[in-house]
Design a protein around this motif. Structure first.
Motif, PDB file in Angstrom:
ATOM      1  N   ALA A 111       0.835  -1.204   0.000  1.00 28.10           N
ATOM      2  CA  ALA A 111       0.000   0.000   0.000  1.00 28.10           C
ATOM      3  C   ALA A 111       0.867   1.250   0.000  1.00 28.10           C
ATOM      4  CB  ALA A 111      -0.933  -0.007   1.211  1.00 28.10           C
ATOM      5  N   TRP A 112       1.942   1.256   0.793  1.00 25.91           N
ATOM      6  CA  TRP A 112       2.838   2.410   0.814  1.00 25.91           C
ATOM      7  C   TRP A 112       3.514   2.620  -0.540  1.00 25.91           C
ATOM      8  CZ3 TRP A 112       2.707   6.525   3.388  1.00 25.91           C
ATOM      9  CH2 TRP A 112       2.425   6.572   4.745  1.00 25.91           C
ATOM     10  N   VAL A 113       3.884   1.537  -1.206  1.00 20.97           N
ATOM     11  CA  VAL A 113       4.497   1.661  -2.542  1.00 20.97           C
ATOM     12  C   VAL A 113       3.527   2.339  -3.501  1.00 20.97           C
ATOM     13  CG1 VAL A 113       5.298   0.353  -4.554  1.00 20.97           C
ATOM     14  CG2 VAL A 113       6.116  -0.248  -2.264  1.00 20.97           C
ATOM     15  N   ARG A 114       2.257   1.956  -3.452  1.00 20.58           N
ATOM     16  CA  ARG A 114       1.250   2.583  -4.311  1.00 20.58           C
ATOM     17  C   ARG A 114       1.067   4.053  -3.963  1.00 20.58           C
ATOM     18  NH1 ARG A 114      -4.046  -0.612  -3.604  1.00 20.58           N
ATOM     19  NH2 ARG A 114      -4.749   0.893  -5.178  1.00 20.58           N
ATOM     20  N   VAL A 116      -6.634   4.267   1.138  1.00 20.45           N
ATOM     21  CA  VAL A 116      -5.982   5.519   0.746  1.00 20.45           C
ATOM     22  C   VAL A 116      -5.398   5.384  -0.651  1.00 20.45           C
ATOM     23  CG1 VAL A 116      -4.066   7.095   1.238  1.00 20.45           C
ATOM     24  CG2 VAL A 116      -5.494   6.240   3.109  1.00 20.45           C
ATOM     25  N   ALA A 117      -4.671   4.296  -0.896  1.00 19.52           N
ATOM     26  CA  ALA A 117      -4.074   4.077  -2.219  1.00 19.52           C
ATOM     27  C   ALA A 117      -5.145   4.002  -3.300  1.00 19.52           C
ATOM     28  CB  ALA A 117      -3.226   2.801  -2.195  1.00 19.52           C
ATOM     29  N   GLU A 127      -5.450   6.572  -6.496  1.00 27.01           N
ATOM     30  CA  GLU A 127      -5.270   6.052  -7.855  1.00 27.01           C
ATOM     31  C   GLU A 127      -6.543   6.099  -8.690  1.00 27.01           C
ATOM     32  OE1 GLU A 127      -1.678   2.797  -7.040  1.00 27.01           O
ATOM     33  OE2 GLU A 127      -3.762   2.122  -7.205  1.00 27.01           O
ATOM     34  N   HIS A 128      -7.680   5.875  -8.054  1.00 20.69           N
ATOM     35  CA  HIS A 128      -8.920   5.701  -8.811  1.00 20.69           C
ATOM     36  C   HIS A 128      -9.983   6.745  -8.507  1.00 20.69           C
ATOM     37  CE1 HIS A 128      -7.075   1.932  -9.858  1.00 20.69           C
ATOM     38  NE2 HIS A 128      -7.131   1.496  -8.612  1.00 20.69           N
ATOM     39  N   GLY A 129      -9.722   7.647  -7.555  1.00 18.67           N
ATOM     40  CA  GLY A 129     -10.731   8.605  -7.143  1.00 18.67           C
ATOM     41  C   GLY A 129     -11.637   8.016  -6.077  1.00 18.67           C
ATOM     42  N   GLY A 130     -12.470   8.843  -5.508  1.00 18.59           N
ATOM     43  CA  GLY A 130     -13.370   8.393  -4.455  1.00 18.59           C
ATOM     44  C   GLY A 130     -12.924   8.910  -3.107  1.00 18.59           C
TER      45      GLY A 130
END
Length: 222
Positions: A41-44, A194-195, A199-202
């Motif tokens: 998750a942190w990488v993303r 969070v990621a 990345e995708h919105g929302g």
């Protein structure tokens, strides 16, 4: 402070891998050993920040060291939760305070120790370990491990009490009883949300990400 004693809070393959690496005292710590969901998750999050909010990416601190983790565990009298270890081995907090995550700002290892010991000390003096009706939680518990600070004195904590909800995130208020009503089931689930939002919105709960002049912040979703 009279209640502090040693607890074991880690569990699972990631915890066993990280803990054994830490205890061997040699070789690099590999945050990818076992299951590395928090690390992933942190990488993303990092990747998105580099592209979309470079000012925020620049204030991510480097990883915590083996020596500092072991010293912190000794000072607190417990092993840190496996998901928190993963997070600290990605980033030891931030280099400056910022509204970096939607609910609170991640603490450094030093700040985690300071906040934990302070809460333990205060709770001893104000009957803070007792659940007072009509509350369902106490003001503090020795198995709540700080992860983040909302800037107003309230802590986002990882609940390490035994049971099916172990590992959930809740809010330990500085004035009232703690609140786990809308708790994230794990740090992995929270950071993955969070990621996903980046990345995708929302939204992440009631918060949505916005950027301004290369910096990330979160505002209430309308």
């Amino acid at each position: 402070m009279t209640r502090l004693r040693r607890f074991r809070t880690g569990c699972g393959s990631t915890a066993g891998c990280l803990t054994s690496t830490l205890r061997r005292g040699s070789g690099p710590i590999d945050p990818y050993c076992g299951v590395a969901s928090v690390t992933e998750a942190w990488v993303r999050i990092e990747g998105w920040l580099r592209r979309g909010a470079p000012r925020s990416a620049a204030i991510l601190a480097g990883p915590a060291t083996r020596e500092s983790i072991l010293a912190a565990e000794d000072e607190m009298g417990m092993a840190l939760p496996s998901e928190l270890l993963e997070s600290l081995l990605s980033h030891d907090g931030l280099t400056e305070w910022a509204g970096f995550l939607p609910e609170a700002t991640p603490l450094s290892l030093k700040e985690i120790v300071e906040q934990y010991l302070m809460r333990m000390d205060v709770a001893d003096h104000v009957d803070g370990f007792t659940v007072h009706s009509p509350n369902t939680e106490s003001w503090w518990n020795e198995l709540w491990i700080p992860f983040a600070d909302n800037g107003g004195g309230d802590l986002q904590v990882i609940d390490q009490r035994p049971g099916p909800q172990r590992g959930r995130l809740g809010l330990a208020s500085h004035t009232d009883a703690a609140d786990f009503e809308d708790a994230w089931p794990s740090l992995t689930a929270y950071l993955t949300a969070v990621a996903d939002a980046l990345e995708h919105g929302g939204a992440v709960g009631v918060w949505r990400p916005v950027t301004e002049e290369g910096a990330l912040r979160w505002e209430l979703a309308r």
